[in-house]
Design an enzyme around this catalytic site. Structure first.
Site, PDB file in Angstrom:
ATOM      1  N   ARG A   1       0.828  -1.209   0.000  1.00  0.00           N
ATOM      2  CA  ARG A   1       0.000   0.000   0.000  1.00  0.00           C
ATOM      3  C   ARG A   1       0.864   1.262   0.000  1.00  0.00           C
ATOM      4  O   ARG A   1       0.948   1.971  -0.991  1.00  0.00           O
ATOM      5  CB  ARG A   1      -0.959  -0.021   1.203  1.00  0.00           C
ATOM      6  CG  ARG A   1      -2.066   1.013   1.168  1.00  0.00           C
ATOM      7  CD  ARG A   1      -1.654   2.398   1.554  1.00  0.00           C
ATOM      8  NE  ARG A   1      -1.066   2.467   2.901  1.00  0.00           N
ATOM      9  CZ  ARG A   1      -0.484   3.562   3.382  1.00  0.00           C
ATOM     10  NH1 ARG A   1      -0.395   4.655   2.653  1.00  0.00           N
ATOM     11  NH2 ARG A   1       0.054   3.564   4.605  1.00  0.00           N
ATOM     12  N   ASP A   2       1.574   1.499   1.086  1.00  0.00           N
ATOM     13  CA  ASP A   2       2.360   2.745   1.187  1.00  0.00           C
ATOM     14  C   ASP A   2       3.442   2.759   0.117  1.00  0.00           C
ATOM     15  O   ASP A   2       3.753   3.813  -0.462  1.00  0.00           O
ATOM     16  CB  ASP A   2       2.982   2.830   2.590  1.00  0.00           C
ATOM     17  CG  ASP A   2       3.342   4.249   2.991  1.00  0.00           C
ATOM     18  OD1 ASP A   2       3.598   5.064   2.101  1.00  0.00           O
ATOM     19  OD2 ASP A   2       3.385   4.538   4.199  1.00  0.00           O
TER      20      ASP A   2
ATOM     21  N   HIS B   1       5.434   4.267  12.607  1.00  0.00           N
ATOM     22  CA  HIS B   1       5.380   4.210  11.138  1.00  0.00           C
ATOM     23  C   HIS B   1       6.364   5.268  10.625  1.00  0.00           C
ATOM     24  O   HIS B   1       5.984   6.418  10.409  1.00  0.00           O
ATOM     25  CB  HIS B   1       3.943   4.485  10.696  1.00  0.00           C
ATOM     26  CG  HIS B   1       3.720   4.528   9.220  1.00  0.00           C
ATOM     27  ND1 HIS B   1       3.054   3.531   8.533  1.00  0.00           N
ATOM     28  CD2 HIS B   1       4.050   5.446   8.284  1.00  0.00           C
ATOM     29  CE1 HIS B   1       2.986   3.841   7.253  1.00  0.00           C
ATOM     30  NE2 HIS B   1       3.584   5.011   7.070  1.00  0.00           N
TER      31      HIS B   1
ATOM     32  N   HIS C   1       9.115   6.825   8.080  1.00  0.00           N
ATOM     33  CA  HIS C   1       9.770   6.861   6.763  1.00  0.00           C
ATOM     34  C   HIS C   1      11.258   7.181   6.987  1.00  0.00           C
ATOM     35  O   HIS C   1      11.649   7.693   8.043  1.00  0.00           O
ATOM     36  CB  HIS C   1       9.073   7.893   5.872  1.00  0.00           C
ATOM     37  CG  HIS C   1       7.729   7.405   5.379  1.00  0.00           C
ATOM     38  ND1 HIS C   1       7.510   6.977   4.090  1.00  0.00           N
ATOM     39  CD2 HIS C   1       6.551   7.236   6.025  1.00  0.00           C
ATOM     40  CE1 HIS C   1       6.252   6.585   3.957  1.00  0.00           C
ATOM     41  NE2 HIS C   1       5.637   6.739   5.133  1.00  0.00           N
TER      42      HIS C   1
ATOM     43  N   CYS D   1       4.600   9.228   0.040  1.00  0.00           N
ATOM     44  CA  CYS D   1       3.216   9.667  -0.098  1.00  0.00           C
ATOM     45  C   CYS D   1       3.196  10.750  -1.161  1.00  0.00           C
ATOM     46  O   CYS D   1       3.989  11.691  -1.105  1.00  0.00           O
ATOM     47  CB  CYS D   1       2.698  10.201   1.238  1.00  0.00           C
ATOM     48  SG  CYS D   1       1.051  10.921   1.105  1.00  0.00           S
TER      49      CYS D   1
ATOM     50  N   ASN E   1       9.136   3.949   3.470  1.00  0.00           N
ATOM     51  CA  ASN E   1       9.139   3.522   4.874  1.00  0.00           C
ATOM     52  C   ASN E   1      10.472   2.865   5.171  1.00  0.00           C
ATOM     53  O   ASN E   1      11.159   2.392   4.276  1.00  0.00           O
ATOM     54  CB  ASN E   1       8.041   2.472   5.091  1.00  0.00           C
ATOM     55  CG  ASN E   1       6.666   3.030   4.874  1.00  0.00           C
ATOM     56  OD1 ASN E   1       6.173   3.059   3.755  1.00  0.00           O
ATOM     57  ND2 ASN E   1       6.057   3.492   5.935  1.00  0.00           N
TER      58      ASN E   1
HETATM   59  P1  HMG Z   1     -12.861  14.750  -2.020  1.00  0.00           P
HETATM   60  O1  HMG Z   1     -12.622  15.202  -3.420  1.00  0.00           O
HETATM   61  O2  HMG Z   1     -12.939  15.769  -0.941  1.00  0.00           O
HETATM   62  O3  HMG Z   1     -14.105  13.781  -1.890  1.00  0.00           O
HETATM   63  O4  HMG Z   1     -11.715  13.689  -1.675  1.00  0.00           O
HETATM   64  P2  HMG Z   1     -15.611  13.942  -2.289  1.00  0.00           P
HETATM   65  O5  HMG Z   1     -16.401  13.213  -1.243  1.00  0.00           O
HETATM   66  O6  HMG Z   1     -15.953  15.378  -2.597  1.00  0.00           O
HETATM   67  O7  HMG Z   1     -15.700  13.109  -3.665  1.00  0.00           O
HETATM   68  C1  HMG Z   1     -15.010  13.514  -4.834  1.00  0.00           C
HETATM   69  C2  HMG Z   1     -14.963  12.335  -5.801  1.00  0.00           C
HETATM   70  O8  HMG Z   1     -14.205  11.268  -5.218  1.00  0.00           O
HETATM   71  C3  HMG Z   1     -16.335  11.762  -6.132  1.00  0.00           C
HETATM   72  O9  HMG Z   1     -16.239  11.212  -7.432  1.00  0.00           O
HETATM   73  C4  HMG Z   1     -16.453  10.626  -5.144  1.00  0.00           C
HETATM   74  O10 HMG Z   1     -17.335   9.620  -5.572  1.00  0.00           O
HETATM   75  C5  HMG Z   1     -15.035  10.095  -5.110  1.00  0.00           C
HETATM   76  P3  HMG Z   1     -16.741  12.073  -8.727  1.00  0.00           P
HETATM   77  O11 HMG Z   1     -18.154  12.351  -8.462  1.00  0.00           O
HETATM   78  O12 HMG Z   1     -15.891  13.320  -8.760  1.00  0.00           O
HETATM   79  O13 HMG Z   1     -16.463  11.130  -9.869  1.00  0.00           O
HETATM   80  N1  HMG Z   1     -14.722   9.422  -3.855  1.00  0.00           N
HETATM   81  C6  HMG Z   1     -14.229   8.168  -3.781  1.00  0.00           C
HETATM   82  N2  HMG Z   1     -13.919   7.269  -4.735  1.00  0.00           N
HETATM   83  C7  HMG Z   1     -13.444   6.083  -4.296  1.00  0.00           C
HETATM   84  N3  HMG Z   1     -13.249   5.775  -3.002  1.00  0.00           N
HETATM   85  C8  HMG Z   1     -13.551   6.649  -2.036  1.00  0.00           C
HETATM   86  C9  HMG Z   1     -14.064   7.913  -2.422  1.00  0.00           C
HETATM   87  N4  HMG Z   1     -14.452   8.998  -1.726  1.00  0.00           N
HETATM   88  C10 HMG Z   1     -14.852   9.909  -2.600  1.00  0.00           C
HETATM   89  N5  HMG Z   1     -13.357   6.334  -0.755  1.00  0.00           N
HETATM   90  C11 HMG Z   1     -10.879  11.841  -0.454  1.00  0.00           C
HETATM   91  C12 HMG Z   1     -11.585  13.163  -0.386  1.00  0.00           C
HETATM   92  C13 HMG Z   1     -10.532  11.451   0.971  1.00  0.00           C
HETATM   93  C14 HMG Z   1     -11.783  10.797  -1.081  1.00  0.00           C
HETATM   94  C15 HMG Z   1      -9.604  11.987  -1.345  1.00  0.00           C
HETATM   95  O14 HMG Z   1      -8.878  13.122  -0.961  1.00  0.00           O
HETATM   96  C16 HMG Z   1      -8.725  10.775  -1.254  1.00  0.00           C
HETATM   97  O15 HMG Z   1      -9.090   9.700  -1.708  1.00  0.00           O
HETATM   98  N6  HMG Z   1      -7.534  10.909  -0.678  1.00  0.00           N
HETATM   99  C17 HMG Z   1      -6.653   9.766  -0.496  1.00  0.00           C
HETATM  100  C18 HMG Z   1      -5.307  10.222  -0.173  1.00  0.00           C
HETATM  101  C19 HMG Z   1      -4.410   9.044   0.043  1.00  0.00           C
HETATM  102  O16 HMG Z   1      -4.744   7.894  -0.149  1.00  0.00           O
HETATM  103  N7  HMG Z   1      -3.165   9.380   0.465  1.00  0.00           N
HETATM  104  C20 HMG Z   1      -2.160   8.388   0.707  1.00  0.00           C
HETATM  105  C21 HMG Z   1      -2.428   7.580   1.918  1.00  0.00           C
HETATM  106  S1  HMG Z   1      -2.091   8.436   3.434  1.00  0.00           S
HETATM  107  C22 HMG Z   1      -0.423   8.116   3.719  1.00  0.00           C
HETATM  108  O17 HMG Z   1       0.268   7.633   2.864  1.00  0.00           O
HETATM  109  C23 HMG Z   1       0.142   8.370   5.085  1.00  0.00           C
HETATM  110  C24 HMG Z   1       0.332   7.095   5.902  1.00  0.00           C
HETATM  111  O18 HMG Z   1       1.172   6.173   5.240  1.00  0.00           O
HETATM  112  C25 HMG Z   1       0.938   7.429   7.271  1.00  0.00           C
HETATM  113  C26 HMG Z   1       2.190   8.292   7.162  1.00  0.00           C
HETATM  114  O19 HMG Z   1       3.164   7.907   6.483  1.00  0.00           O
HETATM  115  O20 HMG Z   1       2.154   9.358   7.770  1.00  0.00           O
HETATM  116  C27 HMG Z   1      -1.021   6.395   6.151  1.00  0.00           C
HETATM  117 MG    MG Z   2       3.385   6.260   5.248  1.00  0.00          MG
END
Ligand code: HMG
Ligand code: MG
Length: 302
Positions: free
Chosen positions: A13-14, A205, A207, A238, A247
């Site tokens: 995933r990450d 967690h 990096h 990310c 990581n």
């Molecule tokens: P948004 O644009 O505010 O959401 O995104 P929305 O509710 O307004 O919806 C916009 C569009 O997204 C719509 O589609 C929704 O249907 C769709 P459209 O009508 O435009 O075609 N949508 C989705 N589609 C699939 N699955 C969903 C979903 N939700 C809405 N769940 C949202 C907000 C959170 C969805 C977006 O910003 C997002 O998906 N962000 C993900 C970011 C991400 O994955 N980042 C990486 C992971 S975090 C990380 O790596 C850190 C970590 O490792 C820890 C660390 O290292 O610190 C965990």
């Molecule tokens: Mg991470």
């Protein structure tokens, strides 16, 4: 130091969320099964997030459904909201992870809402998960620094960790998203958060952007933390944390822990073999020093 650490492998995933080369569902499944075969007891397999935000995680449903031989392995997936929760349940997820940040700017960039709004979004997810018997992990990003705001006050990290704990997350994973932390800061952070969330329910967690992750983990272990997130080969990063590398490498963690007499259940040669296959697919050598050393040893032996 105790005799056991639980490793949560986050490479599929990450790691893969940040790769430019698309990795097919079949190759992701094979990677995850190889990691399970190497003895990992938890492998984060994907994310039910917006395909526009993270196209690399498209197909996480097929990946989760496709993984076999996981009787002894948990398969968590990321879920940002109820839509993601529903998709995760349709694919059979039994363990999900919600993800918040200790930095307002990172929260906005990553999930398009404030910290407070993110907690509100998670509430119904936690309620539904509880009713469905699904366990929920909680991430806090930017615990030792933010790509947009720099230093993050410890109190902000404590607040978010406590909110996730109060919502019902069983484990809080503290993310040094951009790998800027150093051991004394990591130690103080663990001590501070550990005053509000039981140490047994915290995970690290980290990096490895600045090469400090192993030292930071060691410092956290001295505070009593026994759960470590890591990625095979040091995959990761990310897309919303520009410049951050992967990581800490699982191989490097396992090697360090073996040297300390701490059990992980992971077979290092099998893990390196899994990493090598993924490394060929993404077209670059593993960042893990231990994987590189073991690969060099095999070449010399031939
Ligand atoms: P948004 O644009 O505010 O959401 O995104 P929305 O509710 O307004 O919806 C916009 C569009 O997204 C719509 O589609 C929704 O249907 C769709 P459209 O009508 O435009 O075609 N949508 C989705 N589609 C699939 N699955 C969903 C979903 N939700 C809405 N769940 C949202 C907000 C959170 C969805 C977006 O910003 C997002 O998906 N962000 C993900 C970011 C991400 O994955 N980042 C990486 C992971 S975090 C990380 O790596 C850190 C970590 O490792 C820890 C660390 O290292 O610190 C965990
Ligand atoms: Mg991470």
């Amino acid at each position: 130091m105790g005799d056991r650490v639980r490793i949560v492998e986050v490479g599929p995933r990450d790691g893969l969320q940040n790769e430019k080369v698309p990795i097919s569902v079949a190759d992701r499944i094979a990677f995850i099964e190889a990691l399970i075969g190497a003895g990992l007891e938890a492998v984060e397999v994907g994310a039910f997030v917006s395909p526009k935000a993270i196209p690399q995680m498209v197909g996480s449903d097929a990946v989760l459904r496709g993984v076999r031989h996981h009787a002894n392995c948990e398969l968590p997936v990321l879920v940002p909201n109820e839509k993601g929760y529903e998709a995760s349940q349709a694919a059979g997820a039994r363990l999900i992870a919600v993800f918040a940040a200790a930095s307002e700017s990172f929260s906005r960039a990553n999930i398009n809402c404030s910290i407070a709004e993110s907690i509100e979004r998670f509430k119904p997810v936690l309620v539904r998960a509880k009713a469905d018997g699904v366990r929920v992990r909680g991430y806090v990003s930017c615990v030792l620094g933010c790509p947009y705001e720099g230093e993050i006050p410890q109190a902000a990290v404590v607040d978010v960790a406590r909110m996730l704990w109060d919502l019902g997350c069983y484990e809080i994973s503290l993310g040094d998203t951009i790998g800027v932390g150093t051991p004394v800061k990591a130690r103080h952070l663990l001590r501070a958060v550990g005053g509000h969330v039981p140490m047994g329910n915290l995970a690290m967690h980290f990096h490895d952007t600045y090469g400090q992750a192993l030292a930071n983990l060691y410092a956290g272990m001295e505070e009593g933390c026994r759960v470590i997130d890591s990625a095979a080969g040091g995959l990761g990063g990310c897309p919303y944390a520009p410049g951050a590398t992967g990581n800490v490498a699982t191989e490097d963690v396992v090697y360090m822990l073996e040297g300390m007499g701490v059990a992980t259940g992971v077979d290092l040669p099998r893990l390196v073999a899994a990493t090598n296959v993924m490394s060929r697919l993404i077209g670059r050598p593993p960042l893990s020093r231990v994987a590189a050393a073991l690969n060099a040893k095999v070449r010399v032996a031939k």
